[in-house]
Design a protein around this motif. Structure first.
Motif, PDB file in Angstrom:
ATOM      1  N   HIS A   1      88.515  46.940  37.456  1.00 29.32           N
ATOM      2  CA  HIS A   1      88.117  48.262  37.941  1.00 29.32           C
ATOM      3  C   HIS A   1      87.785  48.169  39.426  1.00 29.32           C
ATOM      4  CE1 HIS A   1      84.534  46.223  36.391  1.00 29.32           C
ATOM      5  NE2 HIS A   1      83.877  46.802  37.385  1.00 29.32           N
TER       6      HIS A   1
ATOM      7  N   ILE B   1      87.119  50.788  43.326  1.00 32.04           N
ATOM      8  CA  ILE B   1      86.978  52.095  43.992  1.00 32.04           C
ATOM      9  C   ILE B   1      87.661  51.956  45.355  1.00 32.04           C
ATOM     10  CG2 ILE B   1      85.327  53.757  44.967  1.00 32.04           C
ATOM     11  CD1 ILE B   1      83.270  52.667  42.885  1.00 32.04           C
TER      12      ILE B   1
ATOM     13  N   GLN C   1      83.478  60.272  38.519  1.00 33.11           N
ATOM     14  CA  GLN C   1      82.067  60.261  38.121  1.00 33.11           C
ATOM     15  C   GLN C   1      81.313  61.235  39.024  1.00 33.11           C
ATOM     16  OE1 GLN C   1      82.656  55.869  38.456  1.00 33.11           O
ATOM     17  NE2 GLN C   1      80.742  55.836  37.339  1.00 33.11           N
TER      18      GLN C   1
ATOM     19  N   ILE D   1      85.074  49.243  46.412  1.00 36.16           N
ATOM     20  CA  ILE D   1      84.954  47.900  45.833  1.00 36.16           C
ATOM     21  C   ILE D   1      86.333  47.498  45.315  1.00 36.16           C
ATOM     22  CG2 ILE D   1      84.125  48.825  43.595  1.00 36.16           C
ATOM     23  CD1 ILE D   1      82.246  46.394  43.392  1.00 36.16           C
TER      24      ILE D   1
ATOM     25  N   LEU E   1      86.638  55.998  39.928  1.00 33.79           N
ATOM     26  CA  LEU E   1      86.807  54.619  39.466  1.00 33.79           C
ATOM     27  C   LEU E   1      88.234  54.466  38.971  1.00 33.79           C
ATOM     28  CD1 LEU E   1      84.962  52.039  38.929  1.00 33.79           C
ATOM     29  CD2 LEU E   1      85.078  52.725  36.537  1.00 33.79           C
TER      30      LEU E   1
ATOM     31  N   THR F   1      74.159  50.144  38.094  1.00 30.84           N
ATOM     32  CA  THR F   1      74.938  49.576  36.989  1.00 30.84           C
ATOM     33  C   THR F   1      74.010  48.669  36.165  1.00 30.84           C
ATOM     34  OG1 THR F   1      75.768  47.696  38.266  1.00 30.84           O
ATOM     35  CG2 THR F   1      77.071  49.696  38.343  1.00 30.84           C
TER      36      THR F   1
ATOM     37  N   ARG G   1      77.525  57.690  48.014  1.00 33.96           N
ATOM     38  CA  ARG G   1      77.322  57.648  46.560  1.00 33.96           C
ATOM     39  C   ARG G   1      76.667  56.319  46.187  1.00 33.96           C
ATOM     40  NH1 ARG G   1      80.197  54.364  42.315  1.00 33.96           N
ATOM     41  NH2 ARG G   1      79.501  55.316  40.397  1.00 33.96           N
TER      42      ARG G   1
ATOM     43  N   SER H   1      75.582  53.805  42.905  1.00 37.66           N
ATOM     44  CA  SER H   1      75.699  53.562  41.469  1.00 37.66           C
ATOM     45  C   SER H   1      74.599  52.607  41.038  1.00 37.66           C
ATOM     46  CB  SER H   1      77.073  52.980  41.128  1.00 37.66           C
ATOM     47  OG  SER H   1      77.248  51.727  41.747  1.00 37.66           O
TER      48      SER H   1
ATOM     49  N   TYR I   1      77.797  53.261  48.586  1.00 35.32           N
ATOM     50  CA  TYR I   1      79.072  53.389  49.293  1.00 35.32           C
ATOM     51  C   TYR I   1      79.011  54.586  50.235  1.00 35.32           C
ATOM     52  CZ  TYR I   1      80.513  50.986  44.961  1.00 35.32           C
ATOM     53  OH  TYR I   1      80.619  50.140  43.880  1.00 35.32           O
TER      54      TYR I   1
ATOM     55  N   THR J   1      76.650  52.797  33.851  1.00 34.17           N
ATOM     56  CA  THR J   1      76.586  53.143  35.277  1.00 34.17           C
ATOM     57  C   THR J   1      76.105  54.573  35.495  1.00 34.17           C
ATOM     58  OG1 THR J   1      78.438  51.649  35.715  1.00 34.17           O
ATOM     59  CG2 THR J   1      77.962  53.291  37.410  1.00 34.17           C
TER      60      THR J   1
ATOM     61  N   HIS K   1      88.222  44.339  40.297  1.00 34.27           N
ATOM     62  CA  HIS K   1      87.599  43.094  39.826  1.00 34.27           C
ATOM     63  C   HIS K   1      87.206  43.252  38.373  1.00 34.27           C
ATOM     64  CE1 HIS K   1      84.238  45.768  40.662  1.00 34.27           C
ATOM     65  NE2 HIS K   1      83.555  45.055  39.783  1.00 34.27           N
TER      66      HIS K   1
ATOM     67  N   ASN L   1      74.715  49.729  43.969  1.00 36.54           N
ATOM     68  CA  ASN L   1      75.727  49.720  45.031  1.00 36.54           C
ATOM     69  C   ASN L   1      75.672  51.040  45.783  1.00 36.54           C
ATOM     70  OD1 ASN L   1      77.459  47.287  44.353  1.00 36.54           O
ATOM     71  ND2 ASN L   1      77.513  48.381  42.412  1.00 36.54           N
TER      72      ASN L   1
ATOM     73  N   ARG M   1      72.905  46.304  33.072  1.00 31.60           N
ATOM     74  CA  ARG M   1      73.550  45.289  32.241  1.00 31.60           C
ATOM     75  C   ARG M   1      72.497  44.438  31.532  1.00 31.60           C
ATOM     76  NH1 ARG M   1      78.031  44.034  36.201  1.00 31.60           N
ATOM     77  NH2 ARG M   1      77.963  45.793  37.614  1.00 31.60           N
TER      78      ARG M   1
HETATM   79  O1  LIG Z   1      79.937  51.527  41.750  1.00 28.71           O
HETATM   80  C1  LIG Z   1      80.532  51.494  40.675  1.00 28.71           C
HETATM   81  O2  LIG Z   1      80.627  52.469  39.934  1.00 28.71           O
HETATM   82  C2  LIG Z   1      81.188  50.218  40.248  1.00 28.71           C
HETATM   83  C3  LIG Z   1      80.412  49.013  40.651  1.00 28.71           C
HETATM   84  C4  LIG Z   1      80.950  47.772  40.044  1.00 28.71           C
HETATM   85  O3  LIG Z   1      82.032  47.713  39.562  1.00 28.71           O
HETATM   86  C5  LIG Z   1      80.107  46.567  40.024  1.00 28.71           C
HETATM   87  O4  LIG Z   1      79.000  46.561  40.579  1.00 28.71           O
HETATM   88  O5  LIG Z   1      80.533  45.572  39.415  1.00 28.71           O
END
Ligand SMILES: O=C(O)CCC(=O)C(=O)O
Ligand SMILES: [Fe+2]
Length: 240
Positions: A175, A177, A157, A114, A138, A221, A217, A219, A108, A129, A117, A106, A223
């Protein structure tokens, strides 16, 4: 660089569930290499959303429930700097594939964010992350709390850090932003990982009365998607 072998020592103790903040997870050169590799990703790989842009790597989840990954490796530029460190920390040790197989990237700009969610049932409940570029805040909401529009906790962060969310914190909270150009109220008592932040950042924020200006910024993430399906046939451009 922080010696990152003992995850428990990085737990954010102000929070009731399992969430870990590891400052300086990346070295300065790993951080800048990731940013330059990311800058080299062709523009069409990005999906522009109204409040951020996004890459689902290696591909977006598919299927009726959007919970299935088509079998394909994550690119080396993403995995090389982080996977050995995840392994040392024991991250994903109990997940189906023992390592991440999916990464949502992501980006931003100031003013973007965000919405609160939850990440949903398609993922094994561990998200790691990595933050690049500017800092981020966050915010964690209790599920019944959203209508009051107020977060319960804030986690800052810094670039090069790792935030790990597992178990209950992943499932029972939301969570998000905020979409702001400048954060306010970043005071010691409001930021639950304050003590793990750099002296430089804390000093700057304290001197500006708890305010900080956003910069771009990104991220990463990471998973693990339990459901993986083979591609019906291998397209030449998807071969490794
Ligand atoms: O950018 C972040 O740190 C959070 C991103 C996030 O919550 C997501 O991709 O589900
Ligand atoms: Fe999320």
């Amino acid at each position: 660089m922080t010696e990152v072998t003992n995850l428990e020592s990085f737990r954010i103790t102000a929070l009731p569930e399992s969430i870990y903040y590891i400052p300086k997870f990346l070295t300065v050169s790993e951080h800048s290499k990731l940013l330059s590799d990311l800058a080299a990703v062709p523009l069409p790989k990005w999906t522009q959303l109204s409040h951020r842009r996004l890459i689902a790597s290696p591909s977006p989840l598919t299927g009726v429930n959007k919970d299935t990954l088509l079998r394909q490796d994550l690119p080396n530029w993403l995995t090389t700097p982080v996977l050995p460190k995840f392994e040392k920390l024991g991250l994903f040790a109990d997940s189906p594939h023992k390592k991440p197989n999916h990464c949502l990237i992501n980006e931003y700009k100031p003013g973007q964010g965000i919405m609160p969610h939850e990440d949903g049932p398609g993922y094994y409940p561990c998200v790691a992350t990595v933050s690049l570029g500017g800092y981020s805040v966050l915010e964690i909401y209790e599920k019944g709390q959203l209508d009051r529009g107020k977060y319960k906790w804030r986690i800052v962060q810094e670039p090069g850090s790792l935030l790990v969310t597992v178990g209950g914190m992943y499932k029972d909270y939301l969570h998000g932003i905020q979409e702001v150009e400048e954060d306010e109220g970043l005071l010691e008592e409001m930021v639950c990982n304050w003590n793990a932040l750099s002296d430089e950042w804390r000093t700057r924020v304290v001197e500006s009365g708890g305010k900080a200006k956003r910069e771009t910024r990104t991220s990463l993430t990471f998973r693990d998607v339990p459901k993986v399906r083979d591609l019906p046939f291998k397209l030449p451009f998807l071969r490794k």
